[in-house]
Design an enzyme around this catalytic site. Structure first.
Site, PDB file in Angstrom:
ATOM      1  N   CYS A  36       1.073 127.526  22.398  1.00 34.63           N
ATOM      2  CA  CYS A  36       2.321 127.164  21.743  1.00 34.63           C
ATOM      3  C   CYS A  36       3.411 128.111  22.232  1.00 34.63           C
ATOM      4  O   CYS A  36       3.150 129.077  22.949  1.00 34.63           O
ATOM      5  CB  CYS A  36       2.181 127.260  20.232  1.00 34.63           C
ATOM      6  SG  CYS A  36       1.845 128.941  19.645  1.00 34.63           S
ATOM      7  N   CYS A 121       5.820 136.136  16.360  1.00 39.89           N
ATOM      8  CA  CYS A 121       6.303 134.772  16.556  1.00 39.89           C
ATOM      9  C   CYS A 121       7.517 134.542  15.665  1.00 39.89           C
ATOM     10  O   CYS A 121       7.484 134.867  14.467  1.00 39.89           O
ATOM     11  CB  CYS A 121       5.196 133.773  16.214  1.00 39.89           C
ATOM     12  SG  CYS A 121       5.759 132.047  16.253  1.00 39.89           S
ATOM     13  N   GLU A 151      -1.716 137.832   9.984  1.00 41.69           N
ATOM     14  CA  GLU A 151      -0.425 137.266   9.579  1.00 41.69           C
ATOM     15  C   GLU A 151      -0.198 137.431   8.084  1.00 41.69           C
ATOM     16  O   GLU A 151       0.913 137.749   7.639  1.00 41.69           O
ATOM     17  CB  GLU A 151      -0.348 135.783   9.958  1.00 41.69           C
ATOM     18  CG  GLU A 151       0.999 135.168   9.614  1.00 41.69           C
ATOM     19  CD  GLU A 151       1.073 133.681   9.904  1.00 41.69           C
ATOM     20  OE1 GLU A 151       1.812 132.977   9.179  1.00 41.69           O
ATOM     21  OE2 GLU A 151       0.394 133.217  10.838  1.00 41.69           O
TER      22      GLU A 151
END
Length: 338
Positions: A36, A121, A151
């Site tokens: 991604c 990100c 995360e």
């Protein structure tokens, strides 16, 4: 939805075995799959830092959850550490992974005078900002996610202790009794199962009707798109392979999605050497995808491995075209680095 004109091509097989002796196998290749925009950016951050500063460049935790990628960057001069105390004093930079970090991490790095580069990100950063805004507005934040995931650790570390509560499942929602039911907000980890999260959020809204959510879903576009592609392919095949690391949340969710829609054989594998060949005996159609941190070279490796045992054709099933990209951190852009 399949491509209007899918490309079907035989894959070369082992020359030592006559191709006619091999059973046929159609591989339905999910698209989108693999890297991604956030993963591309994170890898580029490490490679650009190596080009500017020279090795070693230190990286706190795995830059992305893929052992192949990590080992490749190690060979180029990246040194992966678990905590900042493993980074020596000096001018070598330390990079924070794509998953994000708690506020205490860059603060500790600054106190030591370390050069830091943030590869978080941007979609994770979005969740951090949402949580901070809710906190400033007096809301207690409920974070939907998996305990221990980097995360989640990073997002919870954006707020003072006691200001954010992790919610992993419906049972936890039933037990929730916050001090104020009218000052709540929810955010989510970006790599969750879309369907599971929908159920959890619905339960939160049912129990706390005034709860505030994000303006736009926190689950990232890549996670959503890859899960939708698997939903299209999995009912059509005898087995699904997800290429990815076992510690990759989005890869694990892809396998679960394939299993949930009824595919009888679902496996998560990093490399061809991990394929459990007896499990695939007798299949005629195979679905193949890759988690957002898995490079395409590993997908090709899996196809080649099946081509030694089957007469393989590959059809691509595409659900959406991705064109997302994220810029590098300012300090690594060409004009700033020169």
């Amino acid at each position: 939805m399949s491509d209007a004109n899918p490309t079907t091509s035989p894959v070369s097989a082992d020359a030592a075995t006559p191709q006619l002796e091999k059973p046929p196998l159609e591989i339905l290749l999910c698209a989108p799959r693999g890297f991604c925009a956030g993963v591309v950016r994170a890898i580029d951050v490490v490679e650009r830092a190596l080009a500017i500063y020279g090795p070693p460049v230190y990286v706190r935790h795995e830059i992305v959850h893929n052992k192949y990628v990590v080992e490749s960057l190690k060979r180029k001069g990246a040194v992966f550490v678990r905590e900042l105390d493993e980074v020596p004093d000096g001018s070598a930079p330390v990079i924070f992974s794509a998953h994000g970090v708690a506020k205490t991490v860059p603060a500790n790095a600054d106190s030591r005078g370390l050069v830091t580069i943030d590869a978080t990100c941007p979609l994770v950063t979005k969740v951090h900002r949402e949580a901070e805004i809710h906190h400033k507005r007096g809301r207690h934040v409920l974070l939907v996610g998996h305990s221990g995931h980097p995360e989640v650790v990073g997002t919870m570390g954006q707020l003072p202790k006691g200001s954010i509560t992790l919610v992993e499942d419906l049972e936890q929602i039933a037990a929730l009794e916050p001090e104020s039911r009218d000052n709540l907000a929810w955010v989510t980890q970006t790599t969750l199962s879309v369907d599971d999260t929908r159920h959890i959020v619905a339960a939160l809204k049912e129990k706390f009707p005034t709860i505030t959510g994000p303006h736009k879903d926190d689950i990232c576009y890549a996670t959503t798109n890859r899960q939708e592609a698997v939903k299209q392919v999995a009912p059509l095949v005898d087995a699904v392979i997800v290429v990815g690391s076992s510690n990759s949340s989005n890869s694990q969710r892809l396998r679960e999605v394939a299993e949930r829609v009824g595919c009888p054989i679902t496996r998560l594998v990093l490399r061809a050497e991990e394929i459990d060949w007896p499990a695939f005996e007798g299949i005629r159609k195979l679905g193949l995808t890759a988690g957002a941190s898995a490079p395409e070279v590993l997908v090709e490796e899996i196809i080649d491995a099946f081509a030694t045992r089957y007469t393989v054709t590959v059809d691509t099933v595409s659900t959406v075209v991705e064109d997302m990209s994220f810029p590098l951190p300012r300090e690594l852009r060409s004009e700033a680095a020169e």
